[in-house]
Scaffold this motif. Structure first.
Motif, PDB file in Angstrom:
ATOM      1  N   SER A   1     -31.363 115.214  27.422  1.00 51.17           N
ATOM      2  CA  SER A   1     -31.673 116.258  26.434  1.00 51.17           C
ATOM      3  C   SER A   1     -32.652 117.271  27.014  1.00 51.17           C
ATOM      4  O   SER A   1     -32.502 118.476  26.830  1.00 51.17           O
ATOM      5  CB  SER A   1     -32.292 115.660  25.174  1.00 51.17           C
ATOM      6  OG  SER A   1     -31.442 114.716  24.606  1.00 51.17           O
TER       7      SER A   1
ATOM      8  N   GLU B   1     -42.775 114.916  21.229  1.00 56.15           N
ATOM      9  CA  GLU B   1     -42.347 115.678  20.053  1.00 56.15           C
ATOM     10  C   GLU B   1     -41.100 115.070  19.432  1.00 56.15           C
ATOM     11  O   GLU B   1     -41.049 114.809  18.229  1.00 56.15           O
ATOM     12  CB  GLU B   1     -42.003 117.122  20.460  1.00 56.15           C
ATOM     13  CG  GLU B   1     -43.133 118.103  20.304  1.00 56.15           C
ATOM     14  CD  GLU B   1     -42.620 119.521  20.408  1.00 56.15           C
ATOM     15  OE1 GLU B   1     -41.999 119.999  19.447  1.00 56.15           O
ATOM     16  OE2 GLU B   1     -42.798 120.146  21.472  1.00 56.15           O
ATOM     17  N   SER B   2     -40.085 114.828  20.297  1.00 55.27           N
ATOM     18  CA  SER B   2     -38.809 114.413  19.711  1.00 55.27           C
ATOM     19  C   SER B   2     -38.909 113.019  19.102  1.00 55.27           C
ATOM     20  O   SER B   2     -38.246 112.738  18.107  1.00 55.27           O
ATOM     21  CB  SER B   2     -37.673 114.498  20.740  1.00 55.27           C
ATOM     22  OG  SER B   2     -38.099 114.086  21.986  1.00 55.27           O
TER      23      SER B   2
ATOM     24  N   ASN C   1     -36.202 122.942  12.765  1.00 56.15           N
ATOM     25  CA  ASN C   1     -36.705 122.677  14.112  1.00 56.15           C
ATOM     26  C   ASN C   1     -35.576 122.159  14.998  1.00 56.15           C
ATOM     27  O   ASN C   1     -35.000 121.112  14.723  1.00 56.15           O
ATOM     28  CB  ASN C   1     -37.819 121.637  14.019  1.00 56.15           C
ATOM     29  CG  ASN C   1     -38.510 121.444  15.340  1.00 56.15           C
ATOM     30  OD1 ASN C   1     -37.850 121.390  16.374  1.00 56.15           O
ATOM     31  ND2 ASN C   1     -39.819 121.342  15.318  1.00 56.15           N
TER      32      ASN C   1
ATOM     33  N   ILE D   1     -35.541 120.827  17.939  1.00 55.68           N
ATOM     34  CA  ILE D   1     -35.775 119.522  18.583  1.00 55.68           C
ATOM     35  C   ILE D   1     -35.510 118.415  17.573  1.00 55.68           C
ATOM     36  O   ILE D   1     -34.805 117.452  17.844  1.00 55.68           O
ATOM     37  CB  ILE D   1     -37.204 119.439  19.147  1.00 55.68           C
ATOM     38  CG1 ILE D   1     -37.333 120.399  20.329  1.00 55.68           C
ATOM     39  CG2 ILE D   1     -37.527 118.017  19.594  1.00 55.68           C
ATOM     40  CD1 ILE D   1     -38.601 120.267  21.105  1.00 55.68           C
ATOM     41  N   LYS D   2     -36.047 118.601  16.391  1.00 59.29           N
ATOM     42  CA  LYS D   2     -35.854 117.569  15.365  1.00 59.29           C
ATOM     43  C   LYS D   2     -34.385 117.436  14.977  1.00 59.29           C
ATOM     44  O   LYS D   2     -33.881 116.345  14.752  1.00 59.29           O
ATOM     45  CB  LYS D   2     -36.695 117.906  14.131  1.00 59.29           C
ATOM     46  CG  LYS D   2     -36.518 116.904  13.039  1.00 59.29           C
ATOM     47  CD  LYS D   2     -37.506 117.104  11.911  1.00 59.29           C
ATOM     48  CE  LYS D   2     -37.057 116.212  10.778  1.00 59.29           C
ATOM     49  NZ  LYS D   2     -38.069 115.546  10.070  1.00 59.29           N
TER      50      LYS D   2
ATOM     51  N   VAL E   1     -32.331 116.994  19.115  1.00 63.97           N
ATOM     52  CA  VAL E   1     -32.740 116.016  20.124  1.00 63.97           C
ATOM     53  C   VAL E   1     -33.131 114.664  19.526  1.00 63.97           C
ATOM     54  O   VAL E   1     -32.696 113.618  20.005  1.00 63.97           O
ATOM     55  CB  VAL E   1     -33.898 116.589  20.979  1.00 63.97           C
ATOM     56  CG1 VAL E   1     -34.329 115.575  22.017  1.00 63.97           C
ATOM     57  CG2 VAL E   1     -33.484 117.886  21.640  1.00 63.97           C
ATOM     58  N   THR E   2     -33.952 114.687  18.463  1.00 65.05           N
ATOM     59  CA  THR E   2     -34.432 113.429  17.898  1.00 65.05           C
ATOM     60  C   THR E   2     -33.295 112.442  17.571  1.00 65.05           C
ATOM     61  O   THR E   2     -33.380 111.276  17.961  1.00 65.05           O
ATOM     62  CB  THR E   2     -35.295 113.712  16.648  1.00 65.05           C
ATOM     63  OG1 THR E   2     -36.329 114.624  17.025  1.00 65.05           O
ATOM     64  CG2 THR E   2     -35.909 112.451  16.102  1.00 65.05           C
TER      65      THR E   2
ATOM     66  N   TRP F   1     -33.499 110.961  26.609  1.00 65.57           N
ATOM     67  CA  TRP F   1     -34.649 111.849  26.833  1.00 65.57           C
ATOM     68  C   TRP F   1     -34.385 112.829  27.968  1.00 65.57           C
ATOM     69  O   TRP F   1     -34.450 114.046  27.787  1.00 65.57           O
ATOM     70  CB  TRP F   1     -35.891 110.984  27.099  1.00 65.57           C
ATOM     71  CG  TRP F   1     -37.074 111.698  27.714  1.00 65.57           C
ATOM     72  CD1 TRP F   1     -37.504 112.959  27.455  1.00 65.57           C
ATOM     73  CD2 TRP F   1     -37.964 111.159  28.686  1.00 65.57           C
ATOM     74  NE1 TRP F   1     -38.613 113.243  28.197  1.00 65.57           N
ATOM     75  CE2 TRP F   1     -38.914 112.159  28.965  1.00 65.57           C
ATOM     76  CE3 TRP F   1     -38.055 109.929  29.343  1.00 65.57           C
ATOM     77  CZ2 TRP F   1     -39.953 111.965  29.889  1.00 65.57           C
ATOM     78  CZ3 TRP F   1     -39.085 109.743  30.252  1.00 65.57           C
ATOM     79  CH2 TRP F   1     -40.015 110.756  30.517  1.00 65.57           C
TER      80      TRP F   1
ATOM     81  N   PHE G   1     -42.184 116.968  25.460  1.00 64.69           N
ATOM     82  CA  PHE G   1     -40.862 117.002  24.817  1.00 64.69           C
ATOM     83  C   PHE G   1     -40.518 115.632  24.235  1.00 64.69           C
ATOM     84  O   PHE G   1     -40.073 115.518  23.092  1.00 64.69           O
ATOM     85  CB  PHE G   1     -39.842 117.406  25.888  1.00 64.69           C
ATOM     86  CG  PHE G   1     -38.416 117.495  25.422  1.00 64.69           C
ATOM     87  CD1 PHE G   1     -37.957 118.627  24.781  1.00 64.69           C
ATOM     88  CD2 PHE G   1     -37.536 116.460  25.664  1.00 64.69           C
ATOM     89  CE1 PHE G   1     -36.631 118.716  24.381  1.00 64.69           C
ATOM     90  CE2 PHE G   1     -36.218 116.548  25.255  1.00 64.69           C
ATOM     91  CZ  PHE G   1     -35.767 117.676  24.617  1.00 64.69           C
TER      92      PHE G   1
ATOM     93  N   TYR H   1     -40.976 113.373  15.653  1.00 63.59           N
ATOM     94  CA  TYR H   1     -40.214 113.944  14.545  1.00 63.59           C
ATOM     95  C   TYR H   1     -39.330 112.902  13.868  1.00 63.59           C
ATOM     96  O   TYR H   1     -38.909 113.082  12.722  1.00 63.59           O
ATOM     97  CB  TYR H   1     -39.331 115.106  15.020  1.00 63.59           C
ATOM     98  CG  TYR H   1     -40.102 116.362  15.323  1.00 63.59           C
ATOM     99  CD1 TYR H   1     -41.083 116.818  14.457  1.00 63.59           C
ATOM    100  CD2 TYR H   1     -39.841 117.098  16.470  1.00 63.59           C
ATOM    101  CE1 TYR H   1     -41.796 117.963  14.743  1.00 63.59           C
ATOM    102  CE2 TYR H   1     -40.545 118.246  16.763  1.00 63.59           C
ATOM    103  CZ  TYR H   1     -41.516 118.669  15.901  1.00 63.59           C
ATOM    104  OH  TYR H   1     -42.214 119.803  16.174  1.00 63.59           O
TER     105      TYR H   1
ATOM    106  N   TYR I   1     -32.249 121.195  27.323  1.00 64.81           N
ATOM    107  CA  TYR I   1     -33.151 122.053  26.558  1.00 64.81           C
ATOM    108  C   TYR I   1     -33.875 123.045  27.449  1.00 64.81           C
ATOM    109  O   TYR I   1     -34.220 124.145  27.015  1.00 64.81           O
ATOM    110  CB  TYR I   1     -34.168 121.193  25.815  1.00 64.81           C
ATOM    111  CG  TYR I   1     -34.653 121.835  24.543  1.00 64.81           C
ATOM    112  CD1 TYR I   1     -33.882 121.798  23.395  1.00 64.81           C
ATOM    113  CD2 TYR I   1     -35.862 122.508  24.506  1.00 64.81           C
ATOM    114  CE1 TYR I   1     -34.302 122.399  22.233  1.00 64.81           C
ATOM    115  CE2 TYR I   1     -36.296 123.116  23.346  1.00 64.81           C
ATOM    116  CZ  TYR I   1     -35.514 123.061  22.213  1.00 64.81           C
ATOM    117  OH  TYR I   1     -35.929 123.673  21.078  1.00 64.81           O
TER     118      TYR I   1
END
Lengths: 261, 258
Positions: B218, B30-31, B139, B141-142, B145-146, B215, B27, B34, B222
């Protein structure tokens, strides 16, 4: 338009989708009917790629969906719209921004064009003039109509409806049903509706699929379904408490359960 | 419970733990990645900086001031036993810059912004807003979260700097103005003893803590179960797990930075 082949999905040890094969025809309204827990929402989620099936194939105009990368799936999703059960509007954005969101994400259209497109879609659902309201200020029926306007903002080829009339009063439900049929005929979109609302389903469906514990037990035109002799279908469309779908969900003998400690 | 049950319980718990750890790092990866893929969500990030950073300023000012003041009081009491009240300035500055600034700022931000991050993402899940994003080919997450991660990493060092300054000022008020430590000695000792490495260490810590808060909070949101109860539990968990992780990481970082 969409073809599903032998789809299977296990959900916590329960077969939520049990070898379902069916198709959603282009330009038609297909209703997937079933009681709570019959796996109809799970089926829908797999078709749109929100959940992965254990096995089986889903074809969207000859593209197989279950093994696509995220990027490919996103490209196909731009041709899909979905009205969620609770409308799923972003509650931090007003109606206008909610509708403009997909356009802003995927197009480089000028603000004036976006404004026009939002107004057009709002007009389609009969709610022009509500641009400045926040989702929290809208009634359940209006939320769904705004959600529908957002689902069609990118002019999708297929629109999915997850229980579009549940929790609505009869008049709002009627409005939503009319919208589904109208959008289907005026825009020529393919519609897939997941529902347990018998009355609405018979009004809007061109084709019906009935699910029972993850299995497809019947399909056909509304007339075919009305004439069906399958006792499970008869019980479901008449809403009878007793029948092949038992009222009691346990096999244990009642007397034994109570008397034997 | 038989020995076999116990063994399998331990095994299951361990597998769960390792799995969760793995998921949380995927996770994170990924975040963060992105954040470097266009289109960049600059506007969303600025909004999140306003939420995590700007709106935490008042609470940081209050905690910073009182932490500095109590350090002034305690430090004076201890140092005066050895007749070295003159060192008060360096004692206050070093403990705030090296430890209390980064740690307390991070804990305050966890409580104020972290918990609401978890709740916000959790509620987006319950109301299917994350699924709606997916369906709109965005997305989640993008999009969600990002910006939070980058805003966290950006905001916390700034908040920590603010905490440090106001804390030293609090120590000055109590030590110099109230208890009569020489003003020249307070700032002179401070300037002599605080080195670049102290400030650098505090800065590194605050960067790491910023990442950890955004992090973990989130991630908890999530992965929350999509029910009211699930989000409530996730919010509590997020605050506990984040706070504990911050304290553990503080020890690890300190031992590396010393």
């Amino acid at each position: 338009m969409i073809r599903i082949e032998k789809l299977r999905k296990n959900y916590n040890g329960l077969l939520a989708t049990d070898d379902v094969t069916c198709r959603f025809l282009k330009g038609k309204v297909t209703v997937i009917l079933g009681g709570s827990g019959s796996g109809k929402s799970t089926l829908l989620k797999q078709v749109v790629g929100l959940e992965k099936p254990d096995s089986g194939e889903i074809y969207f105009e000859d593209r197989e969906l279950t093994r696509l990368t995220r990027k490919e799936l996103y490209e196909i999703r731009k041709k899909m719209g979905m009205l969620f059960q609770g409308a799923a509007l972003f509650n931090s954005l007003n109606v206008f921004e909610n509708l403009a969101f997909p356009l802003r994400e995927h197009t480089k259209l000028a603000d004036s064009v976006i404004r026009t497109m939002v107004k057009m879609k709002l007009e389609l659902v009969g709610l022009r003039g509500m641009e400045e309201l926040m989702p929290s200020q809208l009634s359940g029926g209006m939320l769904k109509r705004i959600g529908l306007a957002r689902a069609i903002i990118m002019d999708p080829q297929v629109v999915f409806y997850d229980e579009p009339t549940s929790g609505l009063d009869p008049i709002s439900a009627g409005v939503i049903n009319k919208l589904i049929v109208d959008l289907n005929s005026t825009l020529g979109v393919t519609s897939v509706v997941v529902s347990h609302d018998i009355l609405s389903s018979f009004q809007i469906a061109d084709w019906m699929i009935i699910l029972f514990f993850g299995k497809k037990i019947a399909e056909g035109t509304p007339d075919d379904i009305r004439k069906s002799e399958d006792p499970r279908v008869i019980q479901f469309i008449n809403g009878e408490p007793e029948g092949p779908i038992p009222f009691n969900r346990t096999d244990k003998n009642y007397y034994e359960d109570i008397l034997i400690p | 419970m038989t020995a076999l049950d116990l063994t399998s319980l331990v095994g299951r718990r361990t597998i769960d733990l390792v799995r969760t750890l793995g998921r949380s790092f995927i996770f994170l990866f990924e975040s963060v990645s992105y954040g470097f893929v266009p289109p960049l969500k600059l506007r969303r990030t600025v909004e999140q900086i306003a939420f995590i950073g700007a709106r935490s300023v008042s609470i940081i000012l209050i905690t910073g001031a009182f932490t500095g003041m109590v350090l002034g009081l305690q430090g004076y009491y201890t140092l005066s036993k050895f007749g070295s009240e003159g060192l008060l300035g360096s004692a206050v500055a070093l403990s705030i810059i090296r430890e209390l600034g980064p740690v307390l700022s991070a804990l305050m931000v966890t409580g104020r912004a972290g918990s609401s991050m978890t709740a916000e993402i959790g509620i987006m899940k319950i109301t299917e807003q994350t699924s709606a994003l997916e369906m709109m080919a965005v997305n989640p997450i993008k999009h969600v979260v990002t910006p939070k991660i980058f805003a966290g990493v950006f905001s916390l060092p700034l908040l920590t700097g603010l905490f440090d300054v106001i804390g030293i000022f609090g120590g000055y008020l109590v030590g110099v103005k109230l208890l009569g430590v020489n003003e020249g000695a307070y700032f002179g000792e401070m300037a002599r003893s605080v080195e670049f490495m102290d400030i650098y260490g505090g800065f590194v810590k605050s960067l790491v803590f910023g990442l950890i808060v955004a992090w973990l909070c989130s991630f908890k949101g999530y992965t929350a179960t999509a029910t009211t109860e699930g989000v409530a539990t996730a919010t509590t968990d997020a605050v506990v797990v984040t706070s504990v992780t911050i304290l553990i990481m503080d020890y690890i970082l300190t031992s590396f930075l010393l």
